[in-house]
Design an enzyme around this catalytic site. Structure first.
Site: not given
Ligand code: GDG
Length: 466
Positions: A157, A365
């Site tokens: 990821h 990312d």
């Molecule tokens: C890894 C990789 C890749 C955030 N704040 C809240 C909340 N979130 C949710 C967002 C989104 C998720 O968390 C974050 O997803 P990301 O993709 O930005 O980042 P990582 O957690 O680092 O994920 C990344 C991912 O895996 C999937 O392959 O895209 O590059 O690092 O869904 O909405 N959700 C809630 N409250 C919050 O305050 N409910």
């Protein structure tokens, strides 16, 4: 149809309402497994004084889970240690933050072995096994040692870093060799796949035997790029929910005559929050006439709080947000709201929808799902503008965002100004093309592309006919 067994470090499907889970991987896997007969296996989130390998099988949010407890030392060395203090910083190009400690490597090997030993008895001959992320790279090697001959795939990821970066890892060759016990390895982008290929060809003395097929360490492996998506339909439903509507109304009421700029990120140094704040500070300094027209709302729920680098970044962000508000606020107005708390997903959808600008500016990312959620939540008649780091995997698909170098405060400030003045026609044109990609390349398309590619393989180790 074969059963699908998904393996990840943490098993935490969102509850049926799906609102509270934070983290891209959890959201994506829960969405991928619903509608699929299969099991999600991994850590329960609980510790036990001594590892027993006892499984807890449950059905949560439409998904069957099989979880196991770990010892505190496992968490310390494997999860906080090797995964989050060694691999995470290194794979995000933060060699300065990467800690190398023999005990971490041992803990990593031990937990992967324990996971494999606990999972192996559940595996039936026809099952397809899909392992996720950097915590579990050696999982296939451990399963093979136990005689598992099924098709096993792995999806990373986070970014696979450039050759010159990965070689900073002690015993990097062993880690890459372990990847050759999979049948298929998926990356978020072609760039990450190419970086892996470069390592195999130039460092491991391997060869490319066909497009996408690598041979090294006496084995062959298929590699591919499988960009992850969001559950766009479910996100549209959330955005249309009453709770999202109330959040939009609330935010609009707080920003009358002002443009709302929104950022939502786990509090992590890879997300470029410090650089984003500095870019915003520069924008305020350079544009006195626009100051009163904006509010930056940054949501940053804390994560990995027991790791020191996360405590450091939190302290720096506290200081920086205080400085910016101290410098630019007035009696009746402040430019910046910084909130260290998680919100429900339907509320986030409402927030995105109320924003004129979404700021997604990670330094590195794998993909970044927030960028896609922001696009999915916009009003087609009056959409907001996405400012996106060129170093997020999502930049490969969302070409119509305003792409920026997140390290350049100047570029970030200029992009903010451009977004504020962007005419509706241009906003609609850019948004339509991004929305089309977010809807088409969604989480189901990602799952199907990976699982089909894995199912179509006849594992060289497998005795089972496809
Ligand atoms: C890894 C990789 C890749 C955030 N704040 C809240 C909340 N979130 C949710 C967002 C989104 C998720 O968390 C974050 O997803 P990301 O993709 O930005 O980042 P990582 O957690 O680092 O994920 C990344 C991912 O895996 C999937 O392959 O895209 O590059 O690092 O869904 O909405 N959700 C809630 N409250 C919050 O305050 N409910």
């Amino acid at each position: 149809m074969s059963r699908l067994i998904v393996v990840s470090n943490r098993v935490n499907p969102p509850a049926e309402s799906g609102e509270e889970s934070v983290g891209g991987l959890a959201m994506a896997l829960a969405a991928a497994l619903r509608e699929y007969s299969g099991i999600w296996f991994g850590w329960s989130g609980r510790t036990t004084p001594e590892f027993t390998g006892r499984l807890a099988i449950e059905r949560v949010g439409g998904v069957t889970t099989a979880t196991v407890d770990l010892e505190a030392a496992d968490l310390d060395e494997y999860y906080n240690g090797y995964a989050n203090k060694t691999l995470w910083p290194l794979f995000h190009y933060r060699t300065d933050l990467a800690a190398f400690d023999r005990a971490y490597g041992e803990g990593y090997g031990r937990v992967n072995r324990r996971f494999a030993e606990t999972l192996a008895p559940l595996i039936e001959p026809d099952d397809i096994i899909w392992v996720h992320d950097y915590h579990l790279i050696p999982m296939a090697r451990e399963l093979r040692r136990l005689g598992v001959k099924n098709r096993i795939g792995f999806f990373l990821h986070i970014p696979w870093p450039a050759h010159q970066v990965i070689i900073n890892l002690p015993r990097h060759s062993g880690l890459v060799e372990a990847m050759f016990d999979y049948d298929l390895v998926g990356f978020q982008t072609a760039e990450h796949r190419q970086a892996f290929e470069e390592y195999v060809l130039n460092e491991a003395g391997g060869a490319q035997t066909a497009p996408g097929d690598l041979s090294a360490f006496g084995r062959t492996l298929r590699v591919g790029a499988f960009p992850i998506g969001i559950d766009a339909a479910e996100f549209a439903r959330l955005a249309a929910s009453p709770r999202a509507g109330r959040m939009r109304d609330l935010m609009r009421a707080c920003t009358v005559f002002r443009r709302l700029i929104v950022g939502v990120d786990r509090l992590d140094y890879s997300k470029g929050l410090e650089e984003r704040f500095l870019g915003f500070e520069r924008f305020l300094a350079e544009n006195p006439d626009l100051r009163r027209q904006v509010l930056l709302l940054q949501i940053a729920p804390p994560s990995r709080e027991s790791v020191e680098a996360y405590q450091d970044i939190r302290a720096r962000l506290d200081a920086l947000s205080g400085r910016i508000n101290g410098e630019f606020s007035d009696l009746d107005w402040s430019p910046f709201r910084y909130v260290n708390k998680a919100y429900r997903r339907d509320e986030l959808a409402g927030l995105y929808g109320a924003a004129r600008i979404g700021m997604v500016t990670p330094l590195r990312d794998g993909m970044n799902l927030v960028a896609k959620e922001f696009v999915a939540a916009q009003d087609p008649e009056d959409p907001g503008v996405l400012i996106l780091s060129r170093f997020a995997g999502a930049a490969g698909q969302l070409r119509d965002a305003l792409l920026v170098n997140p390290n350049s405060a100047e570029e970030v400030a200029d992009a903010l100004k451009r977004a504020i003045f962007m005419e509706k026609d241009e906003r609609i044109r850019r948004w339509r093309s991004m929305f089309e990609s977010v809807s088409r390349e969604d989480v189901t398309a990602w799952r199907d592309a990976f699982v089909r590619a894995l199912a179509a393989m006849r594992s060289e180790r497998s005795a089972v006919a496809v």
